[in-house]
Design a protein around this motif. Structure first.
Motif, PDB file in Angstrom:
ATOM      1  N   GLN A  14      71.335   0.629   4.098  1.00 46.22           N
ATOM      2  CA  GLN A  14      72.175   0.769   2.911  1.00 46.22           C
ATOM      3  C   GLN A  14      71.396   1.228   1.683  1.00 46.22           C
ATOM      4  OE1 GLN A  14      74.642  -2.589   2.046  1.00 46.22           O
ATOM      5  NE2 GLN A  14      75.643  -1.572   0.349  1.00 46.22           N
ATOM      6  N   ARG A  17      70.615   4.935   2.062  1.00 43.80           N
ATOM      7  CA  ARG A  17      71.856   5.705   2.018  1.00 43.80           C
ATOM      8  C   ARG A  17      72.401   5.767   0.589  1.00 43.80           C
ATOM      9  NH1 ARG A  17      70.744   8.803   4.779  1.00 43.80           N
ATOM     10  NH2 ARG A  17      72.794   9.682   4.671  1.00 43.80           N
ATOM     11  N   GLU A  18      72.272   4.669  -0.169  1.00 41.58           N
ATOM     12  CA  GLU A  18      72.705   4.686  -1.569  1.00 41.58           C
ATOM     13  C   GLU A  18      71.872   5.670  -2.384  1.00 41.58           C
ATOM     14  OE1 GLU A  18      72.843   0.808  -3.348  1.00 41.58           O
ATOM     15  OE2 GLU A  18      74.414   0.131  -1.968  1.00 41.58           O
ATOM     16  N   THR A  50      78.205   4.192   3.512  1.00 41.34           N
ATOM     17  CA  THR A  50      77.664   3.969   2.168  1.00 41.34           C
ATOM     18  C   THR A  50      77.879   5.172   1.254  1.00 41.34           C
ATOM     19  OG1 THR A  50      76.012   2.464   3.079  1.00 41.34           O
ATOM     20  CG2 THR A  50      75.606   3.328   0.867  1.00 41.34           C
ATOM     21  N   SER A  78      82.839  -3.128   5.474  1.00 43.84           N
ATOM     22  CA  SER A  78      82.011  -3.153   4.267  1.00 43.84           C
ATOM     23  C   SER A  78      82.663  -2.550   3.036  1.00 43.84           C
ATOM     24  CB  SER A  78      80.697  -2.409   4.526  1.00 43.84           C
ATOM     25  OG  SER A  78      79.975  -3.030   5.553  1.00 43.84           O
ATOM     26  N   TYR A  79      83.494  -1.537   3.226  1.00 40.37           N
ATOM     27  CA  TYR A  79      84.012  -0.778   2.086  1.00 40.37           C
ATOM     28  C   TYR A  79      85.528  -0.658   2.182  1.00 40.37           C
ATOM     29  CZ  TYR A  79      79.104   0.458   1.949  1.00 40.37           C
ATOM     30  OH  TYR A  79      77.739   0.403   1.913  1.00 40.37           O
TER      31      TYR A  79
END
Length: 115
Positions: A14, A17-18, A50, A78-79
């Protein structure tokens, strides 16, 4: 379906990826300007979602696709946003016929495409 996230677990990292997602978003903001807010985005090879989720913060609609069912399930957990959805799909056989997108993100995918 392939389980790329098991073979290459870094695609679900993560933090990395961010970092990459913010770079891609900055490029899109520079190119689209105010029009980014009304853009429809397709993220091909979205893995854990992400980058897809970052684009959902700035655009009207984002769809993330990946053939890795486990990665898509993780993204869905997650999202969650009204303008965001994740689909298990092969990038070479997308299921939406004539649907159009203003921006297609295709990050770290080429090494997984056979031809």
């Amino acid at each position: 379906m392939p389980h790329y996230s098991k073979i290459h677990p870094l695609i679900l990292d993560q933090r990395e990826r961010e970092r990459v997602g913010r770079q891609l978003l900055a490029i899109a903001e520079d190119y689209f300007g105010d029009r980014l807010a009304t853009a429809k985005v397709l993220d091909v090879g979205c893995a854990g979602g992400t980058i897809t989720a970052l684009f959902a913060e700035q655009t009207v609609q984002v769809i993330g696709v990946d053939p890795d069912k486990q990665a898509i399930e993780r993204a869905r957990r997650s999202y969650k946003r009204k303008n965001l959805r994740f689909e298990v799909a092969d990038a070479l056989k997308l299921p939406w016929g004539g649907e159009r997108f203003d921006l297609v993100v295709c990050n770290q995918v080429y090494e997984f495409v056979p031809d």
